[in-house]
Design a protein around this motif. Sequence first.
Motif, PDB file in Angstrom:
ATOM      1  N   THR A 135       0.827  -1.203   0.000  1.00  0.00           N
ATOM      2  CA  THR A 135       0.000   0.000   0.000  1.00  0.00           C
ATOM      3  C   THR A 135       0.861   1.252   0.000  1.00  0.00           C
ATOM      4  O   THR A 135       0.596   2.214  -0.735  1.00  0.00           O
ATOM      5  CB  THR A 135      -0.936   0.005   1.226  1.00  0.00           C
ATOM      6  OG1 THR A 135      -1.666  -1.222   1.264  1.00  0.00           O
ATOM      7  CG2 THR A 135      -1.908   1.158   1.157  1.00  0.00           C
ATOM      8  N   ILE A 136       1.895   1.261   0.831  1.00  0.00           N
ATOM      9  CA  ILE A 136       2.771   2.432   0.916  1.00  0.00           C
ATOM     10  C   ILE A 136       3.488   2.672  -0.406  1.00  0.00           C
ATOM     11  O   ILE A 136       3.589   3.804  -0.888  1.00  0.00           O
ATOM     12  CB  ILE A 136       3.781   2.258   2.070  1.00  0.00           C
ATOM     13  CG1 ILE A 136       3.056   2.365   3.418  1.00  0.00           C
ATOM     14  CG2 ILE A 136       4.894   3.316   1.998  1.00  0.00           C
ATOM     15  CD1 ILE A 136       3.902   1.986   4.606  1.00  0.00           C
ATOM     16  N   SER A 137       3.993   1.602  -1.029  1.00  0.00           N
ATOM     17  CA  SER A 137       4.719   1.764  -2.293  1.00  0.00           C
ATOM     18  C   SER A 137       3.828   2.325  -3.390  1.00  0.00           C
ATOM     19  O   SER A 137       4.306   3.022  -4.296  1.00  0.00           O
ATOM     20  CB  SER A 137       5.311   0.421  -2.740  1.00  0.00           C
ATOM     21  OG  SER A 137       4.285  -0.514  -3.037  1.00  0.00           O
ATOM     22  N   GLY A 146       5.045  10.908   3.159  1.00  0.00           N
ATOM     23  CA  GLY A 146       5.879  10.073   4.026  1.00  0.00           C
ATOM     24  C   GLY A 146       5.869  10.558   5.465  1.00  0.00           C
ATOM     25  O   GLY A 146       5.814   9.749   6.408  1.00  0.00           O
ATOM     26  N   ILE A 147       5.894  11.870   5.658  1.00  0.00           N
ATOM     27  CA  ILE A 147       5.834  12.429   7.015  1.00  0.00           C
ATOM     28  C   ILE A 147       4.483  12.133   7.653  1.00  0.00           C
ATOM     29  O   ILE A 147       4.393  11.788   8.840  1.00  0.00           O
ATOM     30  CB  ILE A 147       6.106  13.952   6.972  1.00  0.00           C
ATOM     31  CG1 ILE A 147       7.565  14.202   6.566  1.00  0.00           C
ATOM     32  CG2 ILE A 147       5.808  14.597   8.329  1.00  0.00           C
ATOM     33  CD1 ILE A 147       7.890  15.651   6.287  1.00  0.00           C
ATOM     34  N   ALA A 339      -2.117   8.423   2.930  1.00  0.00           N
ATOM     35  CA  ALA A 339      -0.905   8.363   3.741  1.00  0.00           C
ATOM     36  C   ALA A 339      -1.240   8.064   5.194  1.00  0.00           C
ATOM     37  O   ALA A 339      -0.545   7.275   5.855  1.00  0.00           O
ATOM     38  CB  ALA A 339      -0.138   9.685   3.630  1.00  0.00           C
ATOM     39  N   THR A 340      -2.300   8.672   5.695  1.00  0.00           N
ATOM     40  CA  THR A 340      -2.715   8.427   7.073  1.00  0.00           C
ATOM     41  C   THR A 340      -3.127   6.970   7.258  1.00  0.00           C
ATOM     42  O   THR A 340      -2.804   6.343   8.278  1.00  0.00           O
ATOM     43  CB  THR A 340      -3.883   9.359   7.454  1.00  0.00           C
ATOM     44  OG1 THR A 340      -3.499  10.722   7.224  1.00  0.00           O
ATOM     45  CG2 THR A 340      -4.252   9.198   8.922  1.00  0.00           C
ATOM     46  N   SER A 341      -3.831   6.411   6.282  1.00  0.00           N
ATOM     47  CA  SER A 341      -4.221   4.996   6.339  1.00  0.00           C
ATOM     48  C   SER A 341      -2.993   4.089   6.381  1.00  0.00           C
ATOM     49  O   SER A 341      -2.977   3.095   7.104  1.00  0.00           O
ATOM     50  CB  SER A 341      -5.072   4.634   5.120  1.00  0.00           C
ATOM     51  OG  SER A 341      -6.281   5.359   5.113  1.00  0.00           O
ATOM     52  N   CYS A 342      -1.953   4.452   5.624  1.00  0.00           N
ATOM     53  CA  CYS A 342      -0.727   3.651   5.621  1.00  0.00           C
ATOM     54  C   CYS A 342      -0.057   3.676   6.994  1.00  0.00           C
ATOM     55  O   CYS A 342       0.470   2.654   7.457  1.00  0.00           O
ATOM     56  CB  CYS A 342       0.242   4.181   4.562  1.00  0.00           C
ATOM     57  SG  CYS A 342      -0.305   3.900   2.867  1.00  0.00           S
ATOM     58  N   GLY A 343      -0.069   4.829   7.651  1.00  0.00           N
ATOM     59  CA  GLY A 343       0.495   4.915   8.993  1.00  0.00           C
ATOM     60  C   GLY A 343      -0.231   4.026   9.978  1.00  0.00           C
ATOM     61  O   GLY A 343       0.377   3.395  10.855  1.00  0.00           O
TER      62      GLY A 343
END
Length: 403
Positions: A135-137, A146-147, A339-343
């Motif tokens: 997911t992140i990639s 990323g932050i 991005a928040t979901s990936c975190g």
Amino acid sequence: MSVKKVRYYLFLKDILALAITAFGGPQAFLAMLLERMVQHRKYVSEEELWELNALCNMLPGPSSTQLVCAIAFRVGGPNLAYLALLVWILPASLLMTTAAILIDFLQENTPGALNFAQFIQPMAIGFVIFAAQKTISKLVQTTEAGILVLISAFVSFFYSSPYVFPILLILGGLSTSIKYKNQPKMERDEPLKIKWANFYLWGGVLLGAALLGAFTKDPSILLFENFYRNGSLIFGGGQVLVPYLYTEFVDFKQFLSSEEFLTGYAISQGIPGPTFSISSYVGALSLREFGPGGFMLGGMVSAAGIFLPGIFLIFFVIRFWDQLKTYRPVRAALEGINATSCGMLIAAAYLLFEPLEANFINIFMILGTYILLQFTKISSPMIISGGILLGIIVNYLTNGIGS
């Protein structure tokens, strides 16, 4: 029988075939949709399929289920879409409800029964790590994103409350929507026209379930409200659902043990159909105190709760999607939401590992599962089956030596 009814019958038959053969996650599912629904049946064009897939990934809820229903909506309207929803979710939901009944029966009647799952519990974490990496990639392409991943992971780990997650998603979306000028402009043919009926339906059920649950304190209504709320807030697919369910039903409500949850999640990776079907497993065990009827009611109520909000929302947005996607802030907000979901996924991997003993075997199984998923073509069901078989063999040998 009319041509239209024949078309509906064939469509539902195709959905059933997908429901019982769609192993391998979203990528394999999309490939099967492309082959069966576009190239073979020509229900929609390939361009429409990818556009509907993008729309479903923008909305909260189970994206694969929303995509099935969106195609059905285009083919035959809302009636066919609701029938397609039922056909698509029923096999997996029944399998996961049955798994919950079996797990509970084994625990009640055989001490140490979950020893057969001693390896698939850490393997489940390997699946979460693999999902996070994939997911992140795909979704994190900028430094700002990323932050946001790091901030979301940090907050989700230290404040693992079901009420923190939606706030994080909203703030993540707002933080990137201000960069809307980076998005290319798109021409608008006419002003945005919105039909609010399905939005009111979604919001009305959300509010009605909350009020009815608070007033009656009925466990099944409260369970429906819990899952409906989660289904209204999950961006990013089934893997993002994991931290929500674990936090609410294991940490907060303690309806399930960590061991039960991890076993269920691993099993859900080895069956066909939507990954959101793990909700039926969690819901069934949440109402186990009410006996066999409680298992079935919990499985059905949780499935309805988790799947319905996403369907109401896709029916709402699909009517004006062509106009909505021209607005740059809408497209810009997706970067922060994703991005928040990936975190949250990163935090989920650690939160799920925390109850396990940090020994060599568990760490080896986690890393081994990730390596098999990343570098081989062995399917998820085969990996899970291998883990269960290994657990049975080790449990038999251990008990044999002990006796």
